[in-house]
Write a protein that holds these residues in place. Sequence first.
Motif, short mmCIF file in Angstrom:
data_model
loop_
_atom_site.label_atom_id
_atom_site.label_comp_id
_atom_site.label_asym_id
_atom_site.label_seq_id
_atom_site.Cartn_x
_atom_site.Cartn_y
_atom_site.Cartn_z
N VAL A 107 0.94 -1.10 -0.03
CA VAL A 107 -0.24 0.05 0.02
C VAL A 107 1.02 1.38 -0.03
O VAL A 107 0.53 2.01 -0.94
CB VAL A 107 -1.19 -0.07 1.01
N ALA A 108 1.65 1.37 0.77
CA ALA A 108 2.76 2.46 0.92
C ALA A 108 3.28 2.74 -0.49
O ALA A 108 3.77 4.04 -0.73
CB ALA A 108 3.75 2.16 1.99
N ASN A 109 3.74 1.66 -1.38
CA ASN A 109 4.42 2.03 -2.48
C ASN A 109 3.25 2.15 -3.46
O ASN A 109 3.76 2.87 -4.60
CB ASN A 109 5.22 0.90 -2.89
N SER A 110 2.08 1.88 -3.48
CA SER A 110 1.24 2.11 -4.52
C SER A 110 0.54 3.38 -4.66
O SER A 110 -0.13 3.93 -5.56
CB SER A 110 0.13 0.95 -4.44
N VAL A 111 0.34 4.04 -3.28
CA VAL A 111 -0.55 5.32 -3.08
C VAL A 111 0.29 6.60 -3.60
O VAL A 111 -0.24 7.55 -3.72
CB VAL A 111 -1.20 5.47 -1.70
N GLY A 112 1.69 6.60 -3.91
CA GLY A 112 2.39 7.68 -3.73
C GLY A 112 1.89 8.61 -5.10
O GLY A 112 1.79 9.79 -5.02
N PRO A 113 1.45 7.98 -6.33
CA PRO A 113 1.30 8.82 -7.37
C PRO A 113 0.08 9.61 -7.05
O PRO A 113 -0.27 10.53 -7.60
CB PRO A 113 0.97 7.52 -8.22
N VAL A 114 -0.68 9.10 -6.18
CA VAL A 114 -2.04 10.00 -5.90
C VAL A 114 -1.80 11.26 -5.35
O VAL A 114 -2.24 12.23 -5.86
CB VAL A 114 -3.00 9.08 -4.87
N THR A 115 -0.95 11.35 -4.52
CA THR A 115 -0.54 12.71 -3.92
C THR A 115 0.56 13.35 -4.79
O THR A 115 0.86 14.60 -4.73
CB THR A 115 0.01 12.82 -2.33
N MET A 116 1.39 12.78 -5.46
CA MET A 116 2.40 13.28 -6.46
C MET A 116 1.59 14.00 -7.62
O MET A 116 1.91 15.06 -7.80
CB MET A 116 3.12 12.09 -7.21
N ILE A 117 0.59 13.50 -7.87
CA ILE A 117 -0.39 14.14 -9.11
C ILE A 117 -0.92 15.40 -8.30
O ILE A 117 -0.94 16.45 -8.88
CB ILE A 117 -1.35 13.39 -9.60
N SER A 118 -1.82 15.15 -7.15
CA SER A 118 -2.52 16.23 -6.67
C SER A 118 -1.73 17.29 -6.04
O SER A 118 -2.09 18.51 -6.30
CB SER A 118 -3.45 15.51 -5.63
N GLY A 119 -0.53 16.76 -5.46
CA GLY A 119 0.53 17.79 -4.76
C GLY A 119 1.16 18.52 -5.99
O GLY A 119 1.41 19.70 -5.74
N GLY A 120 1.38 18.05 -6.95
CA GLY A 120 2.05 18.27 -8.08
C GLY A 120 1.13 19.49 -8.57
O GLY A 120 1.67 20.37 -9.25
N TYR A 121 -0.15 19.42 -8.72
CA TYR A 121 -1.17 20.55 -9.19
C TYR A 121 -0.83 21.66 -8.40
O TYR A 121 -0.84 22.75 -8.75
CB TYR A 121 -2.38 19.98 -9.22
N ILE A 122 -0.91 21.49 -7.18
CA ILE A 122 -0.87 22.46 -6.02
C ILE A 122 0.56 23.11 -6.22
O ILE A 122 0.74 24.62 -6.15
CB ILE A 122 -0.99 22.22 -4.57
N ASN A 123 1.43 22.49 -6.27
CA ASN A 123 2.84 23.04 -6.47
C ASN A 123 3.10 23.92 -7.83
O ASN A 123 3.57 24.84 -7.81
CB ASN A 123 3.88 21.80 -6.62
N ASP A 124 2.44 23.40 -8.81
CA ASP A 124 2.67 24.03 -10.14
C ASP A 124 1.92 25.41 -10.10
O ASP A 124 2.07 26.50 -10.52
CB ASP A 124 2.07 23.39 -11.29
N LYS A 125 0.78 25.56 -9.10
CA LYS A 125 -0.10 26.71 -8.93
C LYS A 125 0.43 27.60 -7.80
O LYS A 125 0.50 28.74 -8.26
CB LYS A 125 -1.35 26.31 -8.74
N LEU A 126 1.02 27.13 -6.87
CA LEU A 126 1.05 27.87 -5.48
C LEU A 126 2.60 27.90 -4.96
O LEU A 126 3.01 28.69 -4.26
CB LEU A 126 0.16 27.65 -4.25
N GLY A 127 3.25 26.94 -5.66
CA GLY A 127 4.59 26.60 -5.12
C GLY A 127 5.05 25.44 -4.03
O GLY A 127 3.82 24.87 -3.57
N PRO A 128 5.96 24.89 -3.94
CA PRO A 128 6.25 23.75 -3.19
C PRO A 128 6.26 23.71 -1.55
O PRO A 128 6.17 22.71 -1.06
CB PRO A 128 7.62 23.31 -3.82
N ARG A 129 6.72 24.72 -1.12
CA ARG A 129 6.79 24.92 0.06
C ARG A 129 5.85 24.29 1.11
O ARG A 129 6.24 23.24 1.86
CB ARG A 129 7.25 26.50 0.66
#
Length: 415
Positions: A60-82
């Motif tokens: 489970v730990a290895n499988s769910v990473g892309p979920v937040t990589m994608i959603s967090g990536g969207y926020i990162n691209d819009k607002l920044g990574p900090r």
Amino acid sequence: MKEKNLDSRRWLVLIASCLINLCIGSIYAWSVFASPLAEKLSALSGGELTSASLSIVYTVANSVGPVTMISGGYINDKLGPRWVVFAGGLLFGGGMLASGFATSIPMLVVTYGLGCGLGMGLAYGCTINNSVKFFPDKRGLIGGIATATYGLSSVLVPPVANLLISGSGISQAFIVLGVAFVLIVGVFSQFILKCPENYCPAGYQPKAAQGGAVLSNDKNWREMLADPTFYMMIFMLMCWAFSGLMITSQASPMAQSITGMGAGLAAMVVSVLALFNAAGRVVAGSLSDRFGRVTVLLAAFLLEIVGLVILLTTGAGGVAQFIAGVSIMGICFGALMGVYPGFTADQFGAKNNSVNYGIMFIGFALAGCLGPSVVGRVLTSTGSYSGAFLIAGGLAVLSIVLALLYQKTTKKKTI
């Protein structure tokens, strides 16, 4: 902030990102936690659990990473990574801490599997892609360094975790590590800046993408999914990651079964594999800046076949030969992980790379589910790892075909 200041500050961003990756990469130290956890849960339940009984937690730990990589990536691209990285560290460290209080496998699935897995995806996606954006002049090298520190965690964290477990027990070890990770990621996330759009360091002139492709306009995820090149790239990633994860997940039992070496020496083999994996990320990333991403990937695929032949022909007592084969596999697996962040940015633009690479990383997650399970089934049905090595060799050949097809396709686009 002026461009000149950014040219120096980007190195501080990279250092902070690498220290964060050292923390979240500890998700791969699961093998250190599995046996003590099984003993703890067995005592609590009155049953007889083994480390294998807890494998669902790591899956489970290895499988769910892309979920937040994608959603967090969207926020990162819009607002920044900090603050995305900060949230990822809080979730990761909190999941680790909460695992110290887990009293059942379902609780561990939630705390370690979902908490650490989702937290890792949030932080990892931002640290890698933001670093790559800051270094358009050396995307391969920086992608290699950033991913190498993530991989090195599997070498550095286990000794610390073992000391904590032997001294205070598994529950206290989780709590101490969880608090430490929250603090470290929380502090260093504040040093991470958002890379300005179209940033170029002094003296750098954008050029054609590596591998022969023309730098395209920045594509969002929909445009990327509509591009046939994406499917060649993700299948290449999946085929190669299948082989790499198959080896890394089974290195210790594989070493003991094939050569007859003891558990202590087999543990050393795991460390050797991790070190060559990290080295491969930096070396291949740097070489890809000079010779092209696909050229380096093709070389890695060919070298992989050599490593698999060495492993396939290793027999009882062949300790040196096995270590040589595993070292080659580590270099090749590292090469893939070091090159792909920059490769994705080259092909689909840096602007949306946080989301785009998160989607590309689904190929890695699928391989993480398939690779270890396939090798387990082959071993169960045949009593040997030979069939698994042959499957990996077939996928390496398929990777070469896909890389050549990619080169042919992108060259046509330049005509």
